[in-house]
Motif scaffolding. Sequence first.
Motif, PDB file in Angstrom:
ATOM      1  N   MET A 135       0.893  -1.153   0.129  1.00 18.84           N
ATOM      2  CA  MET A 135       0.108  -0.081   0.171  1.00 18.84           C
ATOM      3  C   MET A 135       0.965   1.239  -0.110  1.00 18.84           C
ATOM      4  N   VAL A 136       1.786   1.416   1.123  1.00 21.25           N
ATOM      5  CA  VAL A 136       2.705   2.446   0.970  1.00 21.25           C
ATOM      6  C   VAL A 136       3.639   2.607  -0.082  1.00 21.25           C
ATOM      7  N   PHE A 137       3.935   1.573  -0.644  1.00 24.47           N
ATOM      8  CA  PHE A 137       4.822   1.473  -1.815  1.00 24.47           C
ATOM      9  C   PHE A 137       4.260   2.063  -2.711  1.00 24.47           C
ATOM     10  N   ILE A 138       2.919   1.665  -3.304  1.00 23.51           N
ATOM     11  CA  ILE A 138       2.373   1.919  -4.337  1.00 23.51           C
ATOM     12  C   ILE A 138       1.965   3.536  -4.321  1.00 23.51           C
ATOM     13  N   ILE A 139       1.645   3.909  -3.033  1.00 21.13           N
ATOM     14  CA  ILE A 139       1.398   5.288  -2.965  1.00 21.13           C
ATOM     15  C   ILE A 139       2.733   6.028  -3.410  1.00 21.13           C
ATOM     16  N   PHE A 140       4.098   5.745  -2.942  1.00 25.84           N
ATOM     17  CA  PHE A 140       5.000   6.256  -3.183  1.00 25.84           C
ATOM     18  C   PHE A 140       5.459   6.351  -4.790  1.00 25.84           C
ATOM     19  N   VAL A 141       5.004   5.314  -5.451  1.00 25.26           N
ATOM     20  CA  VAL A 141       5.059   5.264  -6.827  1.00 25.26           C
ATOM     21  C   VAL A 141       4.403   6.029  -7.503  1.00 25.26           C
ATOM     22  N   VAL A 176      -0.968   2.294  19.892  1.00 25.20           N
ATOM     23  CA  VAL A 176      -2.069   3.248  19.309  1.00 25.20           C
ATOM     24  C   VAL A 176      -1.389   4.741  18.689  1.00 25.20           C
ATOM     25  N   ASP A 177      -0.631   5.256  19.317  1.00 22.57           N
ATOM     26  CA  ASP A 177       0.174   6.478  18.990  1.00 22.57           C
ATOM     27  C   ASP A 177       0.958   6.287  17.708  1.00 22.57           C
ATOM     28  N   TYR A 225       0.403   7.948  14.316  1.00 24.86           N
ATOM     29  CA  TYR A 225       1.256   8.864  13.700  1.00 24.86           C
ATOM     30  C   TYR A 225       1.549   8.347  12.096  1.00 24.86           C
ATOM     31  N   GLU A 226       1.599   6.718  11.980  1.00 33.84           N
ATOM     32  CA  GLU A 226       1.812   6.389  10.801  1.00 33.84           C
ATOM     33  C   GLU A 226       0.547   6.585   9.650  1.00 33.84           C
ATOM     34  N   ASN A 227      -0.473   6.482  10.335  1.00 35.79           N
ATOM     35  CA  ASN A 227      -1.563   6.949   9.563  1.00 35.79           C
ATOM     36  C   ASN A 227      -1.637   8.529   9.090  1.00 35.79           C
ATOM     37  N   SER A 228      -1.200   9.109   9.803  1.00 36.94           N
ATOM     38  CA  SER A 228      -1.104  10.628   9.578  1.00 36.94           C
ATOM     39  C   SER A 228      -0.157  11.171   8.437  1.00 36.94           C
ATOM     40  N   LYS A 229       0.894  10.108   8.453  1.00 35.10           N
ATOM     41  CA  LYS A 229       2.121  10.502   7.580  1.00 35.10           C
ATOM     42  C   LYS A 229       1.404   9.829   6.200  1.00 35.10           C
ATOM     43  N   LEU A 230       0.517   8.535   6.223  1.00 38.37           N
ATOM     44  CA  LEU A 230       0.083   8.168   4.905  1.00 38.37           C
ATOM     45  C   LEU A 230      -0.960   9.174   4.400  1.00 38.37           C
ATOM     46  N   GLY A 231      -1.666   9.779   5.242  1.00 36.07           N
ATOM     47  CA  GLY A 231      -2.771  10.856   4.989  1.00 36.07           C
ATOM     48  C   GLY A 231      -2.192  11.787   4.213  1.00 36.07           C
TER      49      GLY A 231
END
Length: 203
Positions: A1-7, A162-163, A167-173
Amino acid sequence: MVFIIFVIFWACVLSLVFFKVKSGRMAKWAKLFRIVTMIFSISFFTYWFIKKSAVGFVDNSVGLQVVNKLPQTLDFYLIKVDTGKDGNLEPKHIGKIRPEYYRIEYLKMDKSEEYWIIGYLGKNMVYFSQHAVPNKNIDQIVEVNNYINQSVKLSGTAKKTVDTYNYENSKLGIWICLDFLLIFLNLALLLRKERRKPAMSNE
């Protein structure tokens, strides 16, 4: 998921660069690259949003119903505990549940026999409970009747998990927002009709 978003991000950046290529052999390839990038990007995010909005039913799973019996709306998280050697913690945001309402989740418990429920009131953790799953053929109901913390040590671990998850979800957003912006810019440029220059008069 993250890799595809970067691509998608870098492909959209290249598409903006290729917009400047309007002549020569590379012009057709540049336009084809931009079109393929847009089709792939829009298709991927369409599929992703449909999947996110669909009911998360999982085959051979344990149904979990979380009921909020408290007078205030709480924001609930679920952490599935991997019973293997690694002991991985898999967090998931259940969502905000109003008083006398509930949410249903489906848990794949093939590598786990335990899960935690965490409730937040604003930014404060006000509820933590630990649950075992002795029989994976029976669905579970968790009624949140009071503000409890069954384990200070485990709740501390849960809060850190949870924190990190948020945090990871915020970066992804942020990356997703950048992708949307680039997709919009590329579409606008791709669909824009070139203005014809007025013919020069011989008079």
